[in-house]
Design an enzyme around this catalytic site. Structure first.
Site, PDB file in Angstrom:
ATOM      1  N   ALA A 130      45.999  40.722  38.048  1.00 29.09           N
ATOM      2  CA  ALA A 130      44.638  40.213  38.245  1.00 29.09           C
ATOM      3  C   ALA A 130      44.688  38.891  39.004  1.00 29.09           C
ATOM      4  O   ALA A 130      45.745  38.488  39.479  1.00 29.09           O
ATOM      5  CB  ALA A 130      43.948  40.033  36.900  1.00 29.09           C
ATOM      6  N   ASN A 131      43.561  38.221  39.128  1.00 31.28           N
ATOM      7  CA  ASN A 131      43.542  36.910  39.771  1.00 31.28           C
ATOM      8  C   ASN A 131      42.552  36.011  39.029  1.00 31.28           C
ATOM      9  O   ASN A 131      41.879  36.456  38.103  1.00 31.28           O
ATOM     10  CB  ASN A 131      43.197  37.046  41.256  1.00 31.28           C
ATOM     11  CG  ASN A 131      41.845  37.694  41.461  1.00 31.28           C
ATOM     12  OD1 ASN A 131      40.823  37.118  41.117  1.00 31.28           O
ATOM     13  ND2 ASN A 131      41.829  38.909  42.007  1.00 31.28           N
TER      14      ASN A 131
END
Ligand code: CTP
Length: 421
Positions: free
Chosen positions: A220-221
């Site tokens: 993810a980020n």
């Protein structure tokens, strides 16, 4: 352009409270505004005091509460409050209050103040579905919107009785965001919010995608979705219709936006492909994963307890570049107008700006909003951006709250949109 770093701090805000059960939720709105440093005056209608008493508003706003133009006459409150206000928010607005606003009645302190003020006005209606859908109310809302008043769409759900449908007061956090968007919006010569996106439809992507590695883990980020949300709220107050593709965003839906929740880059790509042909503009504020697992493991990836040094090799593959494909697939070069975002840190002899300019030329979007993330921006309330055209030339710069930055981006989008035929 001048951008206020904290648009609600120090702002003088009038809160009008109409006579509906949802008035209790407005207490949270007042708290939220006071918490942001706003100077809040509550003007309840006489009927609303049946639901929430003056003592509550006085305690929360730290100001005495007046309802009639005949109280404290020496202070000429019905003129002064309206003149001094930077923003007016009415929550809840009943069908009766909307009707009184539409015809310009001034039979209590609230409606008199509304005639005096030249500040932006945000109205959050709450009523039974039949009343909201009645032609009189529809017409009143349409007229108020034409005048530049922001009338927020009510939420859909359970109402006071056993019925449910559109008519619920939106969550106080969503009203607060709309207030933030209105106070920072460009205004016309009468002080009303400029509805320069009226008749336009935008698809905004927000948040960050997640790529599953196995049933429990994902890549993810740090994107929170706040900049995309600010864009949606800002576009809504400027009259746009908004479709919002939300990748893992934990925020209340902006009232009136049509929301599509997605998880991965592939899911976001298919939502964008489906909707982009139907909108005037695509705003790609989402942080999209560039890599995903070559194959998602069916079972949880285990570590080898017998070998402390062993780590699993996870094969990745590239995801589709949604922005680039949207530019390439555009049937004619006019629709939709496409806005990309670029978060850069710089490195290997190139500044963040050099990389953004090169990206603007490579991606071919009409506008590219660049922010230098070496200073950290994810999840923060503020942002600092430069807006580049497709040749990498800077067309605008903005700094301040994400809402203010959103308006600066929309100013350039409005300029880039083709004329309505
Ligand atoms: N974007 C996209 N699809 C992807 C990756 C990014 O549509 N698979 C969009 C983002 O929504 C953003 C823009 O492209 O509007 C730039 O995103 P960014 O991550 O900065 O660019 P990348 O193309 O990933 O370039 P790089 O990794 O080289 O920085």
């Amino acid at each position: 352009m001048t951008i206020l770093p904290r648009p609600l701090a120090g702002a003088r805000v009038l809160i009008g409270v109409g006579g509906g059960i949802a008035a209790y939720k407005t207490a949270h709105l007042v708290r939220g505004l006071v918490g942001e440093g706003a100077d809040v005056r509550v003007l309840p209608t006489a009927a609303s005091l049946e639901f929430v008493g003056a003592a509550t508003w006085e305690a929360l706003s730290h100001h005495p509460v007046l309802t009639s133009v005949f109280e404290d006459v020496d202070e000429v409150a019905h003129v002064r409050f309206g003149q001094e206000a930077d923003l007016v928010v009415i929550a809840p607005a009943t069908a009766d209050l909307l009707a009184r606003m539409r015809i310009g009645r001034a039979d209590d302190l609230l409606t008199a103040s509304l005639l005096v003020t030249r500040a932006p006005v945000v109205v959050a209606p709450a009523m039974h579905t039949e009343m909201w859908e009645h032609p009189s109310t529809r017409e009143n809302v349409a007229v108020l919107r034409e005048r530049g008043i922001t009338v927020i769409e009510p939420a859909v759900g359970r109402l006071t009785g056993p019925d449910s449908g559109p008519g619920r007061l939106p969550e106080p956090t969503a009203i607060l965001e709309a207030a933030r968007a209105a106070i920072t919006a460009p205004r016309d010569q009468h002080g009303a919010v400029r509805r320069d996106l009226s008749g336009r439809e935008l698809l905004i992507t927000a948040g960050g995608t997640r790529e599953d590695l196995d049933p429990v883990r994902f890549l993810a980020n740090h994107s929170s979705g706040k900049q995309g949300w600010a864009l949606a709220h800002a576009a809504l107050v400027r009259g746009a219709r908004v479709r919002l593709a939300a990748a893992n965003v934990d925020l209340d839906t902006p009232p009136g936006a049509e929301r599509f929740d997605v998880g991965s880059a592939a899911e976001l790509a298919s939502i964008v492909a489906e909707h982009r042909v139907q909108v005037d503009a695509l705003v790609m504020a989402a942080a999209v994963a560039d890599f995903t697992a070559a194959a998602r493991a069916q079972a949880k990836i285990k570590k080898d307890d017998g070998d402390e040094d062993s780590v699993p090799a996870i094969a990745l593959r590239r995801t589709a570049d949604i922005l680039r494909h949207s530019v390439l697939d555009r049937a004619d070069s006019a629709r939709p107008t496409i806005v990309g975002f670029a978060a850069e840190t710089g490195g290997e002899g190139s500044t963040a700006l050099d990389l953004a300019r090169a990206k603007a030329r490579r991606k071919g979007a009409d506008l590219l909003v660049f922010n230098d993330i070496s200073t950290g921006v994810f999840g923060a309330a503020d942002n600092s951006v430069r807006i580049l055209d497709r040749d990498g030339e800077e067309v605008a710069r903005a700094e301040g709250s994400k809402t203010a930055v959103a308006h600066a981006v929309l100013d350039e989008l409005v300029a880039a949109l083709p004329e309505v035929p």
